[in-house]
Design a protein around this motif. Structure first.
Motif, PDB file in Angstrom:
ATOM      1  N   ILE A   1       0.836  -1.200   0.000  1.00  0.00           N
ATOM      2  CA  ILE A   1       0.000   0.000   0.000  1.00  0.00           C
ATOM      3  C   ILE A   1       0.871   1.251   0.000  1.00  0.00           C
ATOM      4  O   ILE A   1       0.611   2.216  -0.726  1.00  0.00           O
ATOM      5  N   LEU A   2       1.939   1.243   0.806  1.00  0.00           N
ATOM      6  CA  LEU A   2       2.834   2.402   0.861  1.00  0.00           C
ATOM      7  C   LEU A   2       3.542   2.620  -0.477  1.00  0.00           C
ATOM      8  O   LEU A   2       3.745   3.764  -0.904  1.00  0.00           O
ATOM      9  N   ASP A   3       3.905   1.521  -1.145  1.00  0.00           N
ATOM     10  CA  ASP A   3       4.512   1.643  -2.478  1.00  0.00           C
ATOM     11  C   ASP A   3       3.525   2.283  -3.460  1.00  0.00           C
ATOM     12  O   ASP A   3       3.909   3.104  -4.301  1.00  0.00           O
ATOM     13  N   LYS A   4       2.254   1.885  -3.346  1.00  0.00           N
ATOM     14  CA  LYS A   4       1.233   2.435  -4.236  1.00  0.00           C
ATOM     15  C   LYS A   4       1.065   3.934  -3.992  1.00  0.00           C
ATOM     16  O   LYS A   4       0.882   4.717  -4.931  1.00  0.00           O
ATOM     17  N   ILE A   5       1.140   4.351  -2.713  1.00  0.00           N
ATOM     18  CA  ILE A   5       1.038   5.777  -2.399  1.00  0.00           C
ATOM     19  C   ILE A   5       2.195   6.548  -3.016  1.00  0.00           C
ATOM     20  O   ILE A   5       2.011   7.631  -3.585  1.00  0.00           O
ATOM     21  N   SER A   6       3.409   5.989  -2.920  1.00  0.00           N
ATOM     22  CA  SER A   6       4.574   6.680  -3.471  1.00  0.00           C
ATOM     23  C   SER A   6       4.511   6.789  -4.996  1.00  0.00           C
ATOM     24  O   SER A   6       5.016   7.746  -5.582  1.00  0.00           O
ATOM     25  N   ARG A   7       3.853   5.799  -5.642  1.00  0.00           N
ATOM     26  CA  ARG A   7       3.759   5.821  -7.098  1.00  0.00           C
ATOM     27  C   ARG A   7       2.621   6.708  -7.582  1.00  0.00           C
ATOM     28  O   ARG A   7       2.790   7.507  -8.499  1.00  0.00           O
ATOM     29  N   SER A   8       1.431   6.551  -6.962  1.00  0.00           N
ATOM     30  CA  SER A   8       0.228   7.167  -7.524  1.00  0.00           C
ATOM     31  C   SER A   8      -0.465   8.146  -6.591  1.00  0.00           C
ATOM     32  O   SER A   8      -1.472   8.745  -6.960  1.00  0.00           O
ATOM     33  N   GLY A   9       0.036   8.303  -5.363  1.00  0.00           N
ATOM     34  CA  GLY A   9      -0.606   9.221  -4.434  1.00  0.00           C
ATOM     35  C   GLY A   9      -1.657   8.533  -3.576  1.00  0.00           C
ATOM     36  O   GLY A   9      -2.145   7.442  -3.902  1.00  0.00           O
ATOM     37  N   TYR A  10      -1.995   9.182  -2.470  1.00  0.00           N
ATOM     38  CA  TYR A  10      -2.920   8.590  -1.510  1.00  0.00           C
ATOM     39  C   TYR A  10      -4.314   8.370  -2.101  1.00  0.00           C
ATOM     40  O   TYR A  10      -4.986   7.385  -1.801  1.00  0.00           O
ATOM     41  N   GLU A  11      -4.768   9.288  -2.949  1.00  0.00           N
ATOM     42  CA  GLU A  11      -6.131   9.198  -3.485  1.00  0.00           C
ATOM     43  C   GLU A  11      -6.325   7.986  -4.391  1.00  0.00           C
ATOM     44  O   GLU A  11      -7.464   7.646  -4.726  1.00  0.00           O
ATOM     45  N   SER A  12      -5.222   7.334  -4.800  1.00  0.00           N
ATOM     46  CA  SER A  12      -5.357   6.154  -5.654  1.00  0.00           C
ATOM     47  C   SER A  12      -5.750   4.910  -4.870  1.00  0.00           C
ATOM     48  O   SER A  12      -6.089   3.885  -5.460  1.00  0.00           O
ATOM     49  N   LEU A  13      -5.693   4.986  -3.526  1.00  0.00           N
ATOM     50  CA  LEU A  13      -6.021   3.819  -2.708  1.00  0.00           C
ATOM     51  C   LEU A  13      -7.514   3.528  -2.736  1.00  0.00           C
ATOM     52  O   LEU A  13      -8.332   4.442  -2.801  1.00  0.00           O
ATOM     53  N   SER A  14      -7.842   2.252  -2.647  1.00  0.00           N
ATOM     54  CA  SER A  14      -9.245   1.863  -2.537  1.00  0.00           C
ATOM     55  C   SER A  14      -9.695   2.028  -1.092  1.00  0.00           C
ATOM     56  O   SER A  14      -8.889   2.258  -0.183  1.00  0.00           O
ATOM     57  N   LYS A  15     -11.006   1.894  -0.885  1.00  0.00           N
ATOM     58  CA  LYS A  15     -11.553   2.002   0.469  1.00  0.00           C
ATOM     59  C   LYS A  15     -10.945   0.943   1.388  1.00  0.00           C
ATOM     60  O   LYS A  15     -10.561   1.228   2.526  1.00  0.00           O
ATOM     61  N   GLU A  16     -10.798  -0.308   0.901  1.00  0.00           N
ATOM     62  CA  GLU A  16     -10.234  -1.382   1.710  1.00  0.00           C
ATOM     63  C   GLU A  16      -8.781  -1.116   2.063  1.00  0.00           C
ATOM     64  O   GLU A  16      -8.339  -1.388   3.189  1.00  0.00           O
ATOM     65  N   GLU A  17      -8.028  -0.565   1.115  1.00  0.00           N
ATOM     66  CA  GLU A  17      -6.618  -0.272   1.375  1.00  0.00           C
ATOM     67  C   GLU A  17      -6.467   0.824   2.423  1.00  0.00           C
ATOM     68  O   GLU A  17      -5.576   0.758   3.282  1.00  0.00           O
ATOM     69  N   LYS A  18      -7.339   1.832   2.382  1.00  0.00           N
ATOM     70  CA  LYS A  18      -7.285   2.891   3.390  1.00  0.00           C
ATOM     71  C   LYS A  18      -7.598   2.344   4.771  1.00  0.00           C
ATOM     72  O   LYS A  18      -6.968   2.729   5.761  1.00  0.00           O
ATOM     73  N   GLN A  19      -8.578   1.437   4.850  1.00  0.00           N
ATOM     74  CA  GLN A  19      -8.927   0.857   6.139  1.00  0.00           C
ATOM     75  C   GLN A  19      -7.798  -0.017   6.673  1.00  0.00           C
ATOM     76  O   GLN A  19      -7.501  -0.008   7.876  1.00  0.00           O
ATOM     77  N   LYS A  20      -7.127  -0.780   5.794  1.00  0.00           N
ATOM     78  CA  LYS A  20      -5.983  -1.595   6.222  1.00  0.00           C
ATOM     79  C   LYS A  20      -4.862  -0.719   6.749  1.00  0.00           C
ATOM     80  O   LYS A  20      -4.215  -1.043   7.750  1.00  0.00           O
ATOM     81  N   LEU A  21      -4.623   0.402   6.074  1.00  0.00           N
ATOM     82  CA  LEU A  21      -3.560   1.308   6.495  1.00  0.00           C
ATOM     83  C   LEU A  21      -3.887   1.913   7.860  1.00  0.00           C
ATOM     84  O   LEU A  21      -3.005   2.047   8.719  1.00  0.00           O
ATOM     85  N   PHE A  22      -5.158   2.260   8.081  1.00  0.00           N
ATOM     86  CA  PHE A  22      -5.549   2.806   9.378  1.00  0.00           C
ATOM     87  C   PHE A  22      -5.404   1.764  10.483  1.00  0.00           C
ATOM     88  O   PHE A  22      -4.886   2.047  11.567  1.00  0.00           O
ATOM     89  N   ARG A  23      -5.835   0.528  10.207  1.00  0.00           N
ATOM     90  CA  ARG A  23      -5.719  -0.522  11.225  1.00  0.00           C
ATOM     91  C   ARG A  23      -4.257  -0.798  11.561  1.00  0.00           C
ATOM     92  O   ARG A  23      -3.903  -1.049  12.715  1.00  0.00           O
ATOM     93  N   ALA A  24      -3.394  -0.756  10.534  1.00  0.00           N
ATOM     94  CA  ALA A  24      -1.973  -0.995  10.777  1.00  0.00           C
ATOM     95  C   ALA A  24      -1.373   0.109  11.649  1.00  0.00           C
ATOM     96  O   ALA A  24      -0.476  -0.163  12.457  1.00  0.00           O
ATOM     97  N   SER A  25      -1.870   1.342  11.509  1.00  0.00           N
ATOM     98  CA  SER A  25      -1.334   2.454  12.307  1.00  0.00           C
ATOM     99  C   SER A  25      -1.700   2.324  13.773  1.00  0.00           C
ATOM    100  O   SER A  25      -1.092   2.965  14.638  1.00  0.00           O
ATOM    101  N   GLN A  26      -2.730   1.491  14.091  1.00  0.00           N
ATOM    102  CA  GLN A  26      -3.144   1.311  15.478  1.00  0.00           C
ATOM    103  C   GLN A  26      -2.282   0.270  16.197  1.00  0.00           C
ATOM    104  O   GLN A  26      -2.305   0.197  17.414  1.00  0.00           O
ATOM    105  N   GLN A  27      -1.576  -0.563  15.444  1.00  0.00           N
ATOM    106  CA  GLN A  27      -0.833  -1.659  16.042  1.00  0.00           C
ATOM    107  C   GLN A  27       0.528  -1.201  16.548  1.00  0.00           C
ATOM    108  O   GLN A  27       1.071  -0.200  16.117  1.00  0.00           O
TER     109      GLN A  27
END
Length: 298
Positions: A272-298
Motif C-alpha cells: 500500500i505504501l509503495d502504491k502511495i509513493s507511485r500514484s498518491g494517496y487518493e489512488s487507494l481503494s476504500k479497503e486499502e485505506k482501512q488496512k492502512l488505518f488498522r496498521a497504524s493502530q498496532q
C-alpha cells in the motif's frame, strides 16, 4: 426506474450507509413539508404541531418519558431548507472520510451516538443549570449534534487532511472542527442555546469515539449489536443447503497451499505504501485505506 425503486435500491446495499443517512433525513423533511402544507390548507395547523411534537426532543423530563423515541427521532427533523442543506453537506463531506477509514457501520454508530450525546447534554443543561432552567419544555430538532460528532471525529482521525474552501483555499479539517466548536460555544447566549448545547455534546462524543478506537475500544459496538439483532429479527433465515464437495488428496491440497502463499499484514502495508509513493494517496481503494488505518493502530 421509479423514484421509490431508487430509494429501495439505495437501502438494499450494505455499503451505502452515508447515502442512506442523507436519504432518510431528506425523506423525513419532504414528508413533513408536504404534511404541513396539506394541513395548513385544511386549516388544521394544530394537527401538524401535534405530529411534530411526536418527533422533536423536549427538555421536559416528563414529556421525554412519554416520548422516549424522540432521543433519536429529533436528529432526523429539520426546520427550513438551509437547516437541512447545511447539515447534509457537512454530513456528506466529513462522512466520506469516516466511511473510507472506519467503514459504514462505524459511520452509522457515530451518527447515532452523536445524536444521543447531544440529547444527553441538552437534557442535563436544561434540567440542572440555572441559566437554562427558564427554558424547560423547549424542544430541539436537527441532525447537527450527530453531524458535529462526525466532523470532530474526522478531525481527530485525520487532523491534517485538507479541504479546499471557496475564498479561503486549502484548510486543514482540524481548524474547521475548531471553528465549529467555537461557534457553538459563542452561541450559548444567543437565540438557540439548546441547539448549541447539543452540538457540544456531539463534538465531545466524536472526539472520544476516535480516541477510544485508537486505544482499541469501539464505542459503537453496542449500536452495531442492536442493529444486527433488529436485522435478524425482521429478516428471514435462509433455508439450509446441503452440498457435496469433492475431496482433494492431502498431498495435492498441501501443494496447492504452498503454491499460493498468503501475504502477511506487513507485506500488505508495504504494498500500500509503495502504491502511495507511485500514484498518491487518493489512488487507494476504500479497503486499502482501512488496512492502512488498522496498521497504524498496532
Amino acid at each position: 426506474m421509479s423514484f421509490t425503486q431508487d430509494i429501495r435500491d439505495a437501502f438494499s446495499r450494505r455499503d451505502n450507509a452515508l447515502n442512506q443517512l442523507i436519504i432518510l433525513n431528506g425523506l423525513v423533511f419532504v414528508v413533513l413539508v408536504v404534511l404541513r402544507a396539506v394541513l395548513h390548507i385544511a386549516q388544521s395547523d394544530a394537527t401538524y404541531e401535534l405530529i411534530r411534537r411526536q418527533l422533536e426532543l423536549s427538555s421536559s423530563i416528563p414529556v421525554l418519558l412519554r416520548h422516549p423515541w424522540t432521543l433519536l427521532t429529533y436528529a432526523l427533523v429539520h426546520e427550513g431548507f438551509l437547516h437541512i442543506i447545511f447539515n447534509m453537506l457537512n454530513l456528506y463531506w466529513f462522512g466520506q472520510l469516516i466511511r473510507e477509514y472506519l467503514g459504514d457501520r462505524r459511520l452509522v454508530s457515530l451518527y447515532i451516538l452523536g445524536a444521543l450525546a447531544g440529547a444527553a447534554f441538552f437534557l442535563l443543561a436544561y434540567n440542572l443549570l440555572p441559566v437554562f432552567r427558564a427554558g424547560i419544555g423547549l424542544p430541539v430538532i436537527g441532525a447537527s449534534a450527530a453531524v458535529t460528532a462526525i466532523i470532530v471525529a474526522a478531525a481527530t482521525l485525520l487532523p491534517d487532511y485538507t479541504f479546499m474552501l471557496i475564498l479561503l483555499g486549502p484548510v486543514k479539517i482540524k481548524w474547521i472542527a475548531l471553528v465549529v466548536v467555537l461557534i457553538s460555544i459563542a452561541g450559548l447566549n444567543g437565540g438557540n442555546p439548546g441547539g448549541e448545547v447539543t452540538h457540544l455534546g456531539g463534538a465531545l462524543l466524536g472526539f472520544l469515539f476516535v480516541r477510544q478506537l485508537k486505544a482499541g475500544r469501539d464505542m459503537g459496538r453496542p449500536v452495531v449489536a442492536v442493529g444486527d439483532w433488529l436485522g435478524n429479527l425482521f429478516s428471514r433465515q435462509p433455508a439450509m443447503k446441503v452440498t457435496h464437495r469433492a475431496t482433494v488428496p492431502a498431498g495435492r491440497a498441501s501443494a496447492a497451499k504452498a503454491s499460493t502463499p498468503a501475504a502477511t499484514p506487513a507485506e500488505e502495508v508495504d504494498t500500500i505504501l509503495d502504491k502511495i509513493s507511485r500514484s498518491g494517496y487518493e489512488s487507494l481503494s476504500k479497503e486499502e485505506k482501512q488496512k492502512l488505518f488498522r496498521a497504524s493502530q498496532q
